[in-house]
Design a protein around this motif. Structure first.
Motif, PDB file in Angstrom:
ATOM      1  N   VAL B  25       0.848  -1.186   0.000  1.00 19.08           N
ATOM      2  CA  VAL B  25       0.000   0.000   0.000  1.00 19.08           C
ATOM      3  C   VAL B  25       0.885   1.238   0.000  1.00 19.08           C
ATOM      4  O   VAL B  25       1.525   1.541   0.982  1.00 19.08           O
ATOM      5  CB  VAL B  25      -0.932   0.016   1.229  1.00 19.08           C
ATOM      6  CG1 VAL B  25      -1.895   1.190   1.132  1.00 19.08           C
ATOM      7  CG2 VAL B  25      -1.672  -1.295   1.331  1.00 19.08           C
ATOM      8  N   ARG B  26       0.940   1.902  -1.118  1.00 17.21           N
ATOM      9  CA  ARG B  26       1.787   3.089  -1.184  1.00 17.21           C
ATOM     10  C   ARG B  26       0.968   4.344  -1.376  1.00 17.21           C
ATOM     11  O   ARG B  26       1.438   5.333  -1.877  1.00 17.21           O
ATOM     12  CB  ARG B  26       2.811   2.940  -2.307  1.00 17.21           C
ATOM     13  CG  ARG B  26       3.771   1.804  -2.028  1.00 17.21           C
ATOM     14  CD  ARG B  26       4.905   1.774  -2.992  1.00 17.21           C
ATOM     15  NE  ARG B  26       5.646   0.536  -2.819  1.00 17.21           N
ATOM     16  CZ  ARG B  26       6.673   0.186  -3.557  1.00 17.21           C
ATOM     17  NH1 ARG B  26       7.088   0.983  -4.531  1.00 17.21           N
ATOM     18  NH2 ARG B  26       7.300  -0.940  -3.351  1.00 17.21           N
ATOM     19  N   GLU B  27      -0.273   4.268  -1.002  1.00 19.57           N
ATOM     20  CA  GLU B  27      -1.118   5.452  -1.129  1.00 19.57           C
ATOM     21  C   GLU B  27      -1.080   6.264   0.142  1.00 19.57           C
ATOM     22  O   GLU B  27      -1.084   5.716   1.237  1.00 19.57           O
ATOM     23  CB  GLU B  27      -2.564   5.013  -1.386  1.00 19.57           C
ATOM     24  CG  GLU B  27      -2.913   4.922  -2.850  1.00 19.57           C
ATOM     25  CD  GLU B  27      -4.328   4.443  -3.035  1.00 19.57           C
ATOM     26  OE1 GLU B  27      -5.215   5.019  -2.389  1.00 19.57           O
ATOM     27  OE2 GLU B  27      -4.513   3.485  -3.796  1.00 19.57           O
ATOM     28  N   LEU B  28      -1.061   7.546  -0.010  1.00 19.52           N
ATOM     29  CA  LEU B  28      -1.180   8.412   1.149  1.00 19.52           C
ATOM     30  C   LEU B  28      -2.650   8.560   1.486  1.00 19.52           C
ATOM     31  O   LEU B  28      -3.503   8.560   0.597  1.00 19.52           O
ATOM     32  CB  LEU B  28      -0.567   9.784   0.854  1.00 19.52           C
ATOM     33  CG  LEU B  28       0.906   9.757   0.467  1.00 19.52           C
ATOM     34  CD1 LEU B  28       1.393  11.182   0.228  1.00 19.52           C
ATOM     35  CD2 LEU B  28       1.752   9.089   1.533  1.00 19.52           C
ATOM     36  N   LEU B  29      -2.941   8.652   2.760  1.00 19.33           N
ATOM     37  CA  LEU B  29      -4.327   8.735   3.175  1.00 19.33           C
ATOM     38  C   LEU B  29      -4.629  10.147   3.658  1.00 19.33           C
ATOM     39  O   LEU B  29      -4.152  10.562   4.706  1.00 19.33           O
ATOM     40  CB  LEU B  29      -4.589   7.735   4.314  1.00 19.33           C
ATOM     41  CG  LEU B  29      -4.128   6.310   4.014  1.00 19.33           C
ATOM     42  CD1 LEU B  29      -4.119   5.472   5.273  1.00 19.33           C
ATOM     43  CD2 LEU B  29      -5.019   5.677   2.954  1.00 19.33           C
ATOM     44  N   PHE B  30      -5.375  10.871   2.843  1.00 17.60           N
ATOM     45  CA  PHE B  30      -5.753  12.214   3.267  1.00 17.60           C
ATOM     46  C   PHE B  30      -7.140  12.111   3.883  1.00 17.60           C
ATOM     47  O   PHE B  30      -8.148  12.234   3.214  1.00 17.60           O
ATOM     48  CB  PHE B  30      -5.707  13.184   2.082  1.00 17.60           C
ATOM     49  CG  PHE B  30      -4.308  13.367   1.574  1.00 17.60           C
ATOM     50  CD1 PHE B  30      -3.425  14.171   2.276  1.00 17.60           C
ATOM     51  CD2 PHE B  30      -3.866  12.719   0.445  1.00 17.60           C
ATOM     52  CE1 PHE B  30      -2.121  14.334   1.834  1.00 17.60           C
ATOM     53  CE2 PHE B  30      -2.572  12.881  -0.002  1.00 17.60           C
ATOM     54  CZ  PHE B  30      -1.698  13.690   0.687  1.00 17.60           C
ATOM     55  N   GLU B 341      -2.245  13.785  -5.509  1.00 16.62           N
ATOM     56  CA  GLU B 341      -2.142  13.883  -4.050  1.00 16.62           C
ATOM     57  C   GLU B 341      -2.412  15.303  -3.566  1.00 16.62           C
ATOM     58  O   GLU B 341      -3.026  15.514  -2.523  1.00 16.62           O
ATOM     59  CB  GLU B 341      -0.749  13.423  -3.597  1.00 16.62           C
ATOM     60  CG  GLU B 341      -0.597  11.931  -3.712  1.00 16.62           C
ATOM     61  CD  GLU B 341       0.773  11.434  -3.314  1.00 16.62           C
ATOM     62  OE1 GLU B 341       0.909  10.211  -3.167  1.00 16.62           O
ATOM     63  OE2 GLU B 341       1.702  12.254  -3.160  1.00 16.62           O
TER      64      GLU B 341
END
Lengths: 297, 507
Positions: B25-30, B341
């Motif tokens: 999981v390389r997604e940033l969580l905003f 992002e």
């Protein structure tokens, strides 16, 4: 094979300072402010790094770290950061509290000593039981252009750390440009840093918003490229709660909410905690306490 | 979109970090772990039910009252009358009389003193002006407070400085004012456009009849109050309200010596046609389809900010918006991943909330125009990327949007959308970037992102655009001339050049 710095994007000074200033325009009010104050306390590495540090001084700091205020709602801080000789005192005092013991090894703050001496300092500090090591990079080698040496030194110190977490201090105030900060961040992360940290607090300028932004962006690119999570620690010069939540805003909007935890973000500070406590009381009771009612530890 | 691949390296030995790694999981969580509480600016300033025209130093009632609507709530803000031929005539006569009896012959230093006073009073009332601007226009308070109003004051202060130095502005030539200027301004920067028009005209010794846009008349009435308080003689600035028909009456009035128009290219062409052969001066500041060019050696993270500032500043209601992104193909994926992002952190909603980044579209008509062009973009086969954020149920809002897979023939690549919608195209070489950037009927603005100074200057020289920004976008300063090439109009506003349209330069 000798380490080669991968290509990293350049940094435009004017634009990055503009962007950093934009984060200070976020308006943090009411519930958001209360949450920010709690986050801030939990992320503080409460620090004393003076030649005059004594067991008594460290002991008082540890007590404050565990229970910063009379209000039991106030959480304890993330860690206490001391010189290696004080690690034993801190460990005894903090045992079982959940507050970590961090120590600055590697000939802090200049780093100007022999590698084997620095490695030995790290090993002995970890053996004493320090949870976290805050090292300084070899700025002499960096500024002389010996990137591979800086990398290899960090990598060997990381190895010497064993189970302890490694925070790598770039001492951005001595690197001169944002481009250098960006590159040094990359090198530290490639060499195995668990955290990258702006400053020792002994050099001015210490942490600034734009320099921290450059490092956060390096962490972001590294995360995307490798999947590896690296933490961030601005240190030095952060004295007010308002400054602290400006950093939190920047972290939230650059790396996302998942970085809003002491595992991924720390604030190295000594006087910050008291201002946060003042604001905490203000938020709770609607008026400011006298600074006289707060301990000076 | 794939994760950013800036460099492919294996983690260094010993750098695996054990449990700290999140391999897949390389997604940033905003997310909402720390939501910002609402931080609305309150309006404590009264807004009257009606505001008349401003003629000869007084507010004057009229006929044909119409409502100005708060685009964020669809509630009526106030009413203004529609100026007919008689009202326009009265305004022009007042301006003529003020020109001949006091303003033209007033010493420059005295004119400057009044302009300085206006600038200072704008600064003193800046919070009020910002709040009212956001209510009437829909732009976020962050922008009206930090951009619009400070620039309005700066413009008056800048031109105040020229008022007594006109004979040094164009060395060797003698200068004289022209007479009465008829000015028509748009709704995207109501106060700022008024300042751009009024300040240089007054500094040069002209008098003014100005028509604010019909959807944003409110702050002009406050500006009139400031004029009175600052001691501006009656008739030097006159304001007539109304829509296109009033604008037509004003620009075609035979008592006008100079017309200045900021608005659509379509209307600009009509005005130019109407004025042909009359000998009246004309400057036009019209539409744009600005190219924001990102080279592979650009500071990418800052270029993303330039893209955001270029297209999502003021909901994209900016004639010099960077509405086309031209990105070098070899960094396109990396740049767009960063843009995604960044877009995720944009906050769309209540313009009065200090944390709002994108406010309301100025009117239903404009929202419909944006909808139509976005639909055309999808129909023509471009790929739409839109922020999946909540937007208020009432009011006119549009989510920040960009299109990839855009070709030069698509409408979204050619027509001015005037909304928060970006068309992304890629290029391979600097020559191709220049060719694409200039391949438009417009020529107002361009942005260039590169770490290489020589490249910035050589590409800037090749742009057929009036304003070219290097490693920044939508940066304004009263000392810097602004204006267009081709169908973006002619004439310059701002700086020493901004005096020229308001001066007769001889000898």
């Amino acid at each position: 094979m000798s380490y080669v710095l991968p290509p990293v994007p350049s940094v435009d000074q004017v634009a990055v300072e503009q962007r950093a200033a934009a984060f200070t325009k976020r308006s943090i009010k009411t519930s958001a402010k209360k949450a920010a104050l709690a986050f801030t306390v939990r992320m503080i590495d409460l620090t004393t790094l003076e030649g005059a540090d004594t067991p008594g001084k460290v002991l008082r700091l540890c007590r404050k770290a565990m229970r910063p205020a009379l209000d039991p709602q106030v959480p304890s801080v993330a860690a206490v950061c001391v010189y290696p000789t004080m690690v034993g005192v801190a460990l005894r005092e903090l045992a079982g509290s959940g507050v970590k013991v961090a120590s600055v090894a590697t000939a802090f703050p200049s780093g100007q000593s022999f590698l084997d001496v620095r490695l030995d300092e790290v090993r002995r500090t970890v053996e004493l039981g320090a949870d976290e090591i805050d090292m300084v990079i070899n700025r002499g080698a960096w500024l002389a252009g010996d990137v591979a040496r800086v990398h290899d030194e960090i990598a060997s110190i990381k190895q010497a750390c064993g189970p302890a977490h490694l925070k790598v201090i770039l001492e951005t105030g001595e690197l001169g440009t944002y481009d250098q900060v960006r590159k040094a961040s990359q090198v530290a992360m490639d060499a195995g840093a668990d955290f990258i940290k702006t400053s020792t607090g002994k050099v001015s300028p210490a942490a600034t918003l734009p320099v921290t932004l450059v490092m956060l962006e390096a962490i972001r690119d590294h995360f995307h490229a490798t999947g590896r999570v690296v933490g961030m620690k601005p240190a030095g010069g952060i004295r007010t709660a308002k400054q602290a939540w400006q950093y939190l805003v920047m972290v939230k909007e650059t790396l996302g909410d998942a970085w809003l935890t002491p595992d991924r973000f720390r604030l190295g500070a000594s006087s910050l905690l008291n201002d946060v406590l003042l604001q905490w009381e203000r938020a709770r009771t609607g008026h400011y306490e006298s600074v006289r009612s707060l301990s000076d530890d | 979109m794939d994760a950013t691949k800036l460099h492919a390296i294996d983690p260094a030995p010993g750098a695996s970090g054990g449990a700290r790694s999140i391999p897949d999981v390389r997604e940033l969580l905003f997310g909402d772990l720390w939501p910002y509480a609402p931080a609305p600016e309150r309006n404590v300033w009264p807004i009257a039910e009606r505001y008349g025209h401003f003629l000869d130093g007084e507010f004057v009632d009229g006929d044909g009252w119409f409502a100005s609507v708060n685009p964020a709530t669809e509630e009526v803000v106030t009413h203004v009358p529609t100026a007919d031929a008689k009202v326009v005539d009265r305004a022009v006569k007042a301006a003529r009389s003020a020109y001949e009896t006091c303003w033209r012959d007033m010493p420059g230093a005295e004119r400057g003193k009044i302009l300085y006073r206006i600038g200072r009073m704008i600064q003193e009332r800046s919070r009020e002006l910002a709040v009212l601007e956001s209510i009437d226009n829909g732009k976020p308070i962050k922008e009206s407070r930090d951009v619009d109003v400070p620039l309005v004051a700066a413009h008056f202060l800048y031109y105040a400085g020229w008022a007594d130095k006109l004979r040094y502005a164009f060395p060797g030539a003698s200068v004289a004012p022209i007479g009465v200027a008829g000015q028509v301004i748009p709704w995207n920067f109501p106060l700022l456009m008024a300042a751009w028009k009024i300040a240089p005209a007054l500094a040069a010794g002209n008098t003014v009849v100005i028509k604010p846009a019909e959807t944003t008349p409110l702050t002009m009435t406050r500006l009139c109050e400031i004029f009175v308080e600052a001691g501006l003689p009656p008739g030097v600035v006159n304001v007539v309200h109304g829509a296109g028909a009033t604008g037509k009456l004003l620009v075609e009035h035979p008592g006008i010596d100079k017309v200045a128009f900021t608005g659509s290219t379509e209307v600009g062409k009509l005005i130019q046609r109407a004025l042909a052969g009359t000998g009246r001066r004309l400057t036009l500041e019209l539409g744009g389809k600005g190219a924001n060019i990102v080279f592979d050696d650009a500071p990418l993270d800052q270029a993303v900010e330039g893209i955001v500032a270029g297209i999502w500043f003021n909901q994209g209601h900016v004639c010099c918006a960077g509405s086309r992104l031209l990105v070098q193909e070899n960094v396109a994926d990396a740049l767009l991943a960063k843009l995604d992002e960044r877009m995720a952190t944009l906050r769309v909603g209540d313009p009065l909330d200090k944390n709002t980044d994108i406010g309301a579209i100025n009117s239903r008509a404009q929202l419909e125009k944006i909808d139509e062009l976005v639909a055309a973009g999808r129909d023509e086969g471009a790929d739409m990327h839109q922020l999946a954020c909540p937007i208020p149920e009432r009011g006119f809002f549009f989510r920040p949007t960009y299109f990839t897979g855009v070709t030069q023939s698509h409408r979204i690549a050619r027509e001015e959308i005037f909304g928060p919608v970006l068309a992304v195209q890629t290029f391979r070489t600097p020559d191709e970037a220049v060719q694409l950037a200039n391949n438009t009927p417009y020529g107002l603005s361009a942005g260039i992102w590169s770490d290489k100074g020589s490249k910035l200057f050589s590409i800037a020289g090749a742009m057929r655009a009036g304003v070219v920004w290097g490693n920044t976008f939508n940066a304004f300063d009263p000392g810097s001339p602004f204006g267009g090439y081709k169908e973006s109009g002619f004439g310059r506003e701002g700086g020493r050049h901004g005096l020229l349209p308001y001066l007769e330069v001889t000898g």
